[in-house]
Design an enzyme around this catalytic site. Structure first.
Site, short mmCIF file in Angstrom:
data_model
loop_
_atom_site.label_atom_id
_atom_site.label_comp_id
_atom_site.label_asym_id
_atom_site.label_seq_id
_atom_site.Cartn_x
_atom_site.Cartn_y
_atom_site.Cartn_z
N GLU A 278 52.57 31.18 39.49
CA GLU A 278 52.15 31.45 38.13
C GLU A 278 53.31 31.28 37.14
OE1 GLU A 278 48.54 34.40 37.39
OE2 GLU A 278 50.42 35.45 37.17
N HIS A 299 50.54 27.42 65.91
CA HIS A 299 49.43 26.95 66.76
C HIS A 299 48.28 26.40 65.92
CE1 HIS A 299 51.18 28.66 70.48
NE2 HIS A 299 51.84 29.36 69.57
N LYS A 413 38.30 31.24 32.79
CA LYS A 413 37.68 32.46 32.26
C LYS A 413 36.75 32.12 31.10
CE LYS A 413 41.52 35.50 33.40
NZ LYS A 413 42.65 36.23 32.84
O1 PA5 Z 1 50.80 38.03 36.42
C1 PA5 Z 1 49.83 38.24 35.73
O2 PA5 Z 1 49.94 38.46 34.51
C2 PA5 Z 1 48.42 38.29 36.28
O3 PA5 Z 1 48.32 37.85 37.56
C3 PA5 Z 1 47.90 39.72 36.21
O4 PA5 Z 1 48.73 40.54 36.97
C4 PA5 Z 1 46.48 39.84 36.70
O5 PA5 Z 1 45.66 38.92 36.06
C5 PA5 Z 1 45.95 41.24 36.43
O6 PA5 Z 1 46.04 41.55 35.08
P1 PA5 Z 1 45.85 43.00 34.53
O7 PA5 Z 1 46.90 43.87 35.10
O8 PA5 Z 1 45.98 42.84 33.04
O9 PA5 Z 1 44.47 43.45 34.94
#
Ligand code: PA5
Length: 423
Positions: A278, A299, A413
């Protein structure tokens, strides 16, 4: 605490490659520490270990004692950065938890949620719901369902003791729900993004409630904060790792496989994939982070690693001292022919398998390096988290991206909300 070995990078990485990347690395260091790089407003994780106070950890210890007393199970609701670090910690420390933890809100599987409800129905339950934005679909829906069940089971007053919310100080629906219902809350710092938040209340609250020694986790992270503070490639293993992975990427190694012969690291690898994927996968750039648990996956994926497309490098995480060992007994009949390892520990054999794999993959054209965690305990876990977070920040800046945003996760989304006809 952590040892770094780049022996099997020889031939792939020359001294001149290192010399060439040093200026970019220094710039990344200055931008990160000077808070002047891209996404600087989300670099609060950098000095977080030294900012978390002992009194806060003590406060969590007291809450943990109450929660453990009143509960059979803890349900941790969250996804992404609000889920992976918690699970990674508990699985790595395997068996240390005082309170069994179940997870919800990390997918939208109706079967899994149904199973959870059945499991907790007749048990004493405390729920910790974690969401920085407070609006993420998966945890919001899971919380709705679990809360309804708990409302029917406990009255509104009892619920105040059994629901704990970890969220933004002001923004988001979760903050509003907590305020309206009088649920206990903990605040996620504004300047720390989801995937960098395991050492904030996001990780610390559920881990403390489960019985993890979070003081030790923070002790390890503090050591890492000071150990990896200086831009000195010879002595800073974290920066070396960041530099080497960028050099390999520049030479066409587009995939990094994090491999471990220690299965308790499975979810640490999942956490690592989120952290690097990310942070770096932007502008059509970025190493693809993958992971394997060995020898299991030798394996299944062993053939590909040894002999498949050569666009991959490998980073092993070894654990020097596991929590337990198991001795291989002698067998008078020796029908399976394994008496030659009788008297050895299984961990000794596991380590030989690692040594053999690192050598074989290198010979097969997969350059590899090894990060060794000296002990499988909470101190080393905290250290490892900080090691990877810092490496990721530096590596992302060297790559030329903003490692602290995630604009790409919005695309699906928008389409999903359109399909759901959200107003
Ligand atoms: O790294 C990030 O920002 C995302 O992966 C969030 O952790 C994830 O989408 C969860 O978001 P939130 O804590 O706002 O529910």
């Amino acid at each position: 605490m952590i040892k770094f070995d780049a022996h099997y990078l020889k031939e792939s990485v020359q001294d001149r490659d290192i010399e060439r990347i040093v200026p970019a690395l220094y710039k990344a260091h200055e931008d990160l520490h000077g808070r002047k790089g891209k996404g600087a407003e989300f670099t609060g994780w950098l000095d977080l270990p030294s900012r978390i106070s002992d009194s806060f950890i003590k406060e969590l210890g007291q809450l943990a004692a109450e929660v453990q007393d009143q509960s059979d199970y803890l349900v941790s609701i969250g996804i992404g950065g609000s889920y992976l670090g918690i699970r990674a910690s508990l699985e790595f420390l395997g068996g240390i938890s005082k309170l069994p933890v179940y997870y919800a809100g990390h997918n939208m599987s109706s079967d899994q949620l149904h199973h959870l409800l059945q499991t907790i129905q007749d048990k004493r339950v405390t729920v910790v719901v974690i969401s920085k934005s407070g609006t993420t679909t998966e945890p919001a829906l899971a919380f709705r369902v679990v809360k309804k069940m708990l409302e029917a089971k406990y009255g509104a007053e009892e619920l105040k003791k059994r629901i704990i919310c970890v969220t933004d100080e002001k923004k988001g629906a979760l903050r509003a729900i907590a305020q309206k219902n009088g649920f206990r809350t903990f605040t996620i710092p504004d300047d720390v993004g989801g995937r960098f938040s395991v050492l904030t209340p996001v990780g610390l609250v559920p881990l403390a409630l489960a019985g993890v020694d979070i003081f030790s986790v923070m002790e390890g992270a503090r050591k890492a904060q000071s150990e990896y503070a200086a831009p000195d490639l010879d002595n800073n293993a974290c920066y070396r790792y960041a530099a080497l992975r960028n050099i390999l990427y520049g030479k066409g190694k587009k995939i990094e496989v994090l491999s471990s012969f220690y299965p308790n690291l499975f979810y640490v690898a999942e956490w690592w994939k989120q952290l690097f994927g990310e942070s770096e996968g932007k502008g059509h750039k970025g190493i693809f982070p993958a992971s394997l648990i060995l020898s299991t996956d030798l394996h299944s994926m062993g053939q590909w690693m040894q002999d498949g497309e050569r666009t991959v490098f490998e980073t092993f995480i070894a654990v020097e001292r596991p929590q337990q060992d198991a001795a291989i007994p002698a067998d008078p009949q020796d029908l399976d022919g394994f008496n030659y390892v009788a008297g050895k520990g299984l961990d000794f054999i596991n380590k030989k398998a690692y040594e053999a794999t690192a050598a074989a993959h290198f010979e097969g054209g997969v350059p590899n390096m090894t990060i060794t965690v000296c002990k499988a305990d909470a101190v080393h876990l905290g250290h490892l988290y900080y090691f990877f977070e810092k490496a990721c920040g530096i590596s992302g800046y060297v790559l030329g991206v903003n490692p602290f945003d995630q604009p790409g996760v919005e695309a699906y989304k928008k389409k999903m909300f359109a399909l759901l006809k959200r107003g």
